[in-house]
Scaffold this motif. Structure first.
Motif, mmCIF file in Angstrom:
data_model
loop_
_atom_site.group_PDB
_atom_site.id
_atom_site.type_symbol
_atom_site.label_atom_id
_atom_site.label_comp_id
_atom_site.label_asym_id
_atom_site.label_seq_id
_atom_site.Cartn_x
_atom_site.Cartn_y
_atom_site.Cartn_z
ATOM 1 N N SER B 189 -57.327 69.529 -9.986
ATOM 2 C CA SER B 189 -57.584 68.151 -10.393
ATOM 3 C C SER B 189 -59.000 67.739 -9.998
ATOM 4 O O SER B 189 -59.654 66.988 -10.703
ATOM 5 C CB SER B 189 -56.519 67.207 -9.834
ATOM 6 O OG SER B 189 -56.892 66.728 -8.593
ATOM 7 N N ASN B 190 -59.493 68.286 -8.882
ATOM 8 C CA ASN B 190 -60.873 67.986 -8.502
ATOM 9 C C ASN B 190 -61.877 68.622 -9.446
ATOM 10 O O ASN B 190 -62.866 67.994 -9.810
ATOM 11 C CB ASN B 190 -61.145 68.476 -7.080
ATOM 12 C CG ASN B 190 -60.988 67.340 -6.094
ATOM 13 O OD1 ASN B 190 -60.893 66.182 -6.502
ATOM 14 N ND2 ASN B 190 -60.963 67.652 -4.837
ATOM 15 N N LYS B 193 -61.867 66.590 -12.432
ATOM 16 C CA LYS B 193 -62.493 65.301 -12.168
ATOM 17 C C LYS B 193 -64.010 65.414 -12.317
ATOM 18 O O LYS B 193 -64.657 64.521 -12.851
ATOM 19 C CB LYS B 193 -62.127 64.830 -10.753
ATOM 20 C CG LYS B 193 -61.869 63.337 -10.688
ATOM 21 C CD LYS B 193 -61.389 62.928 -9.307
ATOM 22 C CE LYS B 193 -59.884 62.862 -9.214
ATOM 23 N NZ LYS B 193 -59.416 62.736 -7.821
ATOM 24 N N SER B 200 -68.103 60.909 -18.354
ATOM 25 C CA SER B 200 -67.530 59.558 -18.407
ATOM 26 C C SER B 200 -68.224 58.680 -19.447
ATOM 27 O O SER B 200 -67.567 57.878 -20.101
ATOM 28 C CB SER B 200 -67.546 58.908 -17.031
ATOM 29 O OG SER B 200 -68.877 58.735 -16.618
ATOM 30 N N SER B 290 -55.835 64.014 -12.762
ATOM 31 C CA SER B 290 -57.232 63.596 -12.671
ATOM 32 C C SER B 290 -57.668 62.736 -13.858
ATOM 33 O O SER B 290 -58.560 61.910 -13.732
ATOM 34 C CB SER B 290 -58.140 64.807 -12.531
ATOM 35 O OG SER B 290 -57.878 65.694 -13.579
ATOM 36 N N PHE B 294 -59.178 57.658 -15.423
ATOM 37 C CA PHE B 294 -60.419 57.509 -16.177
ATOM 38 C C PHE B 294 -60.192 56.906 -17.556
ATOM 39 O O PHE B 294 -61.129 56.581 -18.262
ATOM 40 C CB PHE B 294 -61.110 58.862 -16.328
ATOM 41 C CG PHE B 294 -61.758 59.314 -15.056
ATOM 42 C CD1 PHE B 294 -63.063 58.956 -14.771
ATOM 43 C CD2 PHE B 294 -61.054 60.063 -14.133
ATOM 44 C CE1 PHE B 294 -63.657 59.345 -13.596
ATOM 45 C CE2 PHE B 294 -61.637 60.459 -12.955
ATOM 46 C CZ PHE B 294 -62.942 60.100 -12.682
#
Ligand code: ATP
Ligand code: MG
Lengths: 228, 297
Positions: B189-190, B193, B200, B290, B294
C-alpha cells in the motif's frame, strides 16, 4: 440552465465565501463574474462543478438538483460541464492531442470517435498544427487553447472559466476571448470569472458583481465598474 | 466496462510498476517471503491433518501379549477378547510374523533387524478390530484390564498427540503469517501510495473531466494484483521444487502405515494455486487501502 436559490457557502475554517446568493442563468448566455480578490468568484465556480457543496440553499444545473446528487453521480455532472483554469491544468507528460483525448477516454468513447472529435475541437481553438507537442513546448496562450479544447470536447452545455486570461498578456487574452465567444456563439453557456476590466468593458455581456460573498450588481451588457 | 478500457487500465497499472523500482522490489520481496512461509506452513499442516485423518480411520488395536504367557493362556486371552462388546474381529499374529512386518516396513534399514530372527525380542500380538471406530478407545481400555496383556496400542493415541501438535503448529504459524501478511500489505500500500502521490494532479484532472472513481481505481488494482502475482513466482518455484524433493526422499525413508505425504500431483499444484491467489489478494488489498482516501477530490 443554472439556478441558485439562497445559496451560502461557509468553509470549514469558518470563512463565509458566499452569502445567500440567488441567480438564474439561461442557456446560451455569456456571463462575467467580477469582484475583488476574496469576493467569492472561485467559490461560485466550484459550486457549479460540485468541487464543493453549498452549506445552504439549492443549486440546479441542467435540471439536476445538486443537493440530491449522489457522490457517484458527480462524474456524470462534470461531463456536462467544461472547466477552464488560470493555470491550465494540463498533463505535462501527454501531448496536446492526448490531453484532449483524455477527457473522452474516461467516458469510454470509441477511438475513432475520439480522433474525429479531438481534431475538430483542436481546429476550433486553432491549435491543430501542434497536436503532437507537449504542453511545455507551448506558449501560455496555446496551452490555454488546449485546456479550452479539453473543456469543450465532451460537448458540454456550459463552460466555466476561472480567470482564463489571468496568466496571459493582453494580445493573447484577446485571442482566448475570441475562442470563448466562438464557442458561445454555437450555443454553449459561458461563465467566466475575471479581473480584466478591459475585456469586460470591451466585449459587453452580462456582468454579475460579487462583494464579500454577496451579489451587488447583475447587469446585462454591464461594465466592470471598479477602479483597479 | 469495455474490453478496450480494461486494456488501458492494465497498461497504466503495468507502467506504474516500473515507475518506482525500489519500492516495487521491496514489496515484491515482502510478498515473496510471506508466501514462502505460508506455503511451508500450509504444506505442513495439511499433511499432518491428512495423517491424523488416516490414523483415525484405523480401528486396529494391537494387544501385546505378556512374554511370560504360555500357549493356553494366550488362547484363553483370545477368547476373552472376543467376548468384549463391540469387537468385530480378533487375529493372532506371532512374534515372527511381527518381526517380518517390521523388517518389511523399514525397507533397506530393516535389514539390520534380521539379526534378531534367531532371538526374537518381540511380543506375540492379538490384532483386534472394533466395529465402530469411535469405540476403539473403550475396547482398548477393556483389553488392557485383562490378564496376560502387557500393553495395548491403537491409532487414537497417536492421533491425539498429532492433533495436539497440529494445533500448536497452526496457532504459531497463523500468528506469524498474519503478521507477515500485514507487513506485505503495508509495504504494497505504501508503494502504491507513492505512485498515487506522484499522480495526484493527474487524478485531480481525471476527476475534473468526469472520470468515475472506479475508472481511476482500476490501474491501481492492476498494479496491486501484479505486485502480488510477481511476488508469488519464487514461492511457487520453491513449492514445486521443494515438495518434489521432500516427497521423493521422504517416501523412501519413512513408510509407516499412516505416515504418508499427500502426493505431489495434485497437492503441490493446488498449493501453488492457493499461494498465487493469496499473493494476488494481498496485492489488491494493499492497493485498495492506499487508493481510498485519494479519491475524495
Ligand atoms: N478551500 C477554502 N477553505 C477555506 N476558505 C476558503 C477556501 N477557498 C476560499 N476560501 C475563502 O473564501 C473567500 C472567497 O474566496 P474565493 O477564492 O472564492 O475568492 P475569489 O473571488 O475567487 O478571489 P480571487 O479573485 O483572489 O481569486 C476568501 O476569503 C477565501 O479565503
Ligand atoms: Mg479566484
Amino acid at each position: 440552465m443554472i439556478t441558485m436559490e439562497n445559496v451560502s457557502k461557509t468553509y470549514s475554517n469558518g470563512v463565509t465565501a458566499l452569502n445567500d446568493i440567488s441567480i438564474h442563468i439561461e442557456r446560451g448566455e455569456f456571463v462575467y463574474l467580477v469582484g475583488q480578490s476574496g469576493a467569492g468568484k472561485s467559490s461560485f465556480i466550484r459550486l457549479i462543478y460540485r468541487e464543493v457543496k453549498p452549506t445552504k440553499g439549492k443549486i440546479i444545473i441542467n435540471d439536476m438538483d445538486l443537493s440530491k446528487l449522489k457522490e457517484r453521480q458527480v462524474p456524470y455532472l462534470r461531463r456536462e460541464i467544461g472547466v477552464v483554469f488560470q493555470d491550465f491544468k494540463l498533463l505535462q507528460k501527454l501531448t496536446v492531442y492526448e490531453n484532449v483525448a483524455f477527457a473522452l477516454e474516461v467516458t469510454e468513447t470509441s477511438p475513432k470517435m475520439i480522433k474525429n472529435r479531438v481534431m475538430d475541437v483542436l481546429k476550433l481553438v486553432g491549435i491543430e498544427h501542434k497536436a503532437q507537442m507537449i504542453p511545455s513546448e507551448l506558449s501560455g496562450g496555446e496551452q490555454q487553447r488546449v485546456a479550452i479544447a479539453r473543456a469543450i470536447v465532451n460537448n458540454p452545455k456550459v463552460v466555466i472559466a476561472d480567470e482564463p486570461t489571468g496568466n496571459l498578456d493582453p494580445d493573447t487574452s484577446w485571442e482566448i476571448m475570441k475562442v470563448l465567444e466562438e464557442i458561445n456563439s454555437k450555443g454553449t453557456t459561458i461563465i467566466m470569472a475575471t479581473h480584466s476590466k478591459h475585456i469586460v468593458n470591451t466585449i459587453k455581456r452580462r456582468v454579475i458583481a460579487l462583494e464579500d460573498g454577496v451579489i451587488v450588481r447583475d447587469q446585462q451588457r454591464g461594465d466592470y465598474g471598479y477602479e483597479v | 466496462m469495455k474490453y478496450r478500457t480494461l486494456l488501458r487500465h492494465v497498461r497504466e497499472g503495468t507502467k506504474n510498476i516500473f515507475r518506482n523500482g525500489w519500492m516495487t522490489f521491496a514489496s515484491i520481496a515482502a510478498v515473496t517471503t510471506t508466501l514462502i512461509l505460508v506455503a511451508v506452513f500450509l504444506a505442513l499442516v495439511l499433511n499432518l491433518d491428512q495423517m491424523a485423518r488416516n490414523i483415525e480411520q484405523d480401528v486396529q488395536i494391537s494387544t501385546m501379549i505378556d512374554l511370560t504367557a504360555d500357549e493356553e493362556q494366550i488362547v484363553q486371552l483370545g477368547e476373552e477378547i472376543e467376548q468384549i462388546d463391540g469387537v468385530k474381529e480378533v487375529q493372532f499374529s506371532s512374534n515372527d510374523n511381527e518381526l517380518s512386518k517390521l523388517i518389511e516396513s523399514m525397507g533397506d534399514e530393516g535389514q539390520a533387524w534380521t539379526m534378531f530372527e534367531q532371538d526374537n525380542p518381540l511380543n506375540h500380538v492379538y490384532i483386534v478390530e472394533a466395529i465402530e471406530p469411535e469405540n476403539t478407545e473403550a475396547v482398548a481400555n477393556q483389553i488392557e484390564e485383562l490378564e496376560n496383556v502387557e500393553k495395548v496400542h491403537y491409532g487414537k493415541e497417536v492421533v491425539e498427540q498429532l492433533f495436539q501438535f497440529n494445533n500448536y503448529a497452526r496457532a504459531i504459524g497463523l500468528a506469524l503469517i498474519i503478521a507477515l501478511v500485514f507487513t506485505a500489505i503495508f509495504l504494497i500500500s505504501n508503494t502504491i501510495k507513492i505512485t498515487i502521490i506522484a499522480r495526484s494532479t493527474e487524478i485531480g484532472i481525471q476527476k475534473l473531466v468526469g472520470a468515475t472513481n472506479s475508472f481511476i481505481r482500476w490501474p491501481f488494482f492492476v498494479e496491486g494484483a501484479l505486485l502480488g502475482i510477481l511476488g508469488s513466482i519464487v514461492p511457487i518455484a520453491v513449492i514445486l521444487g521443494g515438495y518434489y524433493y521432500v516427497y521423493h526422499n521422504f517416501v523412501d525413508v519413512i513408510t509407516f502405515r499412516f505416515v504418508e505425504l499427500l502426493p505431489f500431483d495434485p497437492f503441490a499444484w493446488q498449493l501453488s494455486g492457493m499461494v498465487l491467489l493469496i499473493g494476488a489478494l494481498i496485492g489488491v488489498w494493499g492497493s485498495v487501502m492506499s487508493v481510498r482516501k485519494f479519491l475524495k477530490v
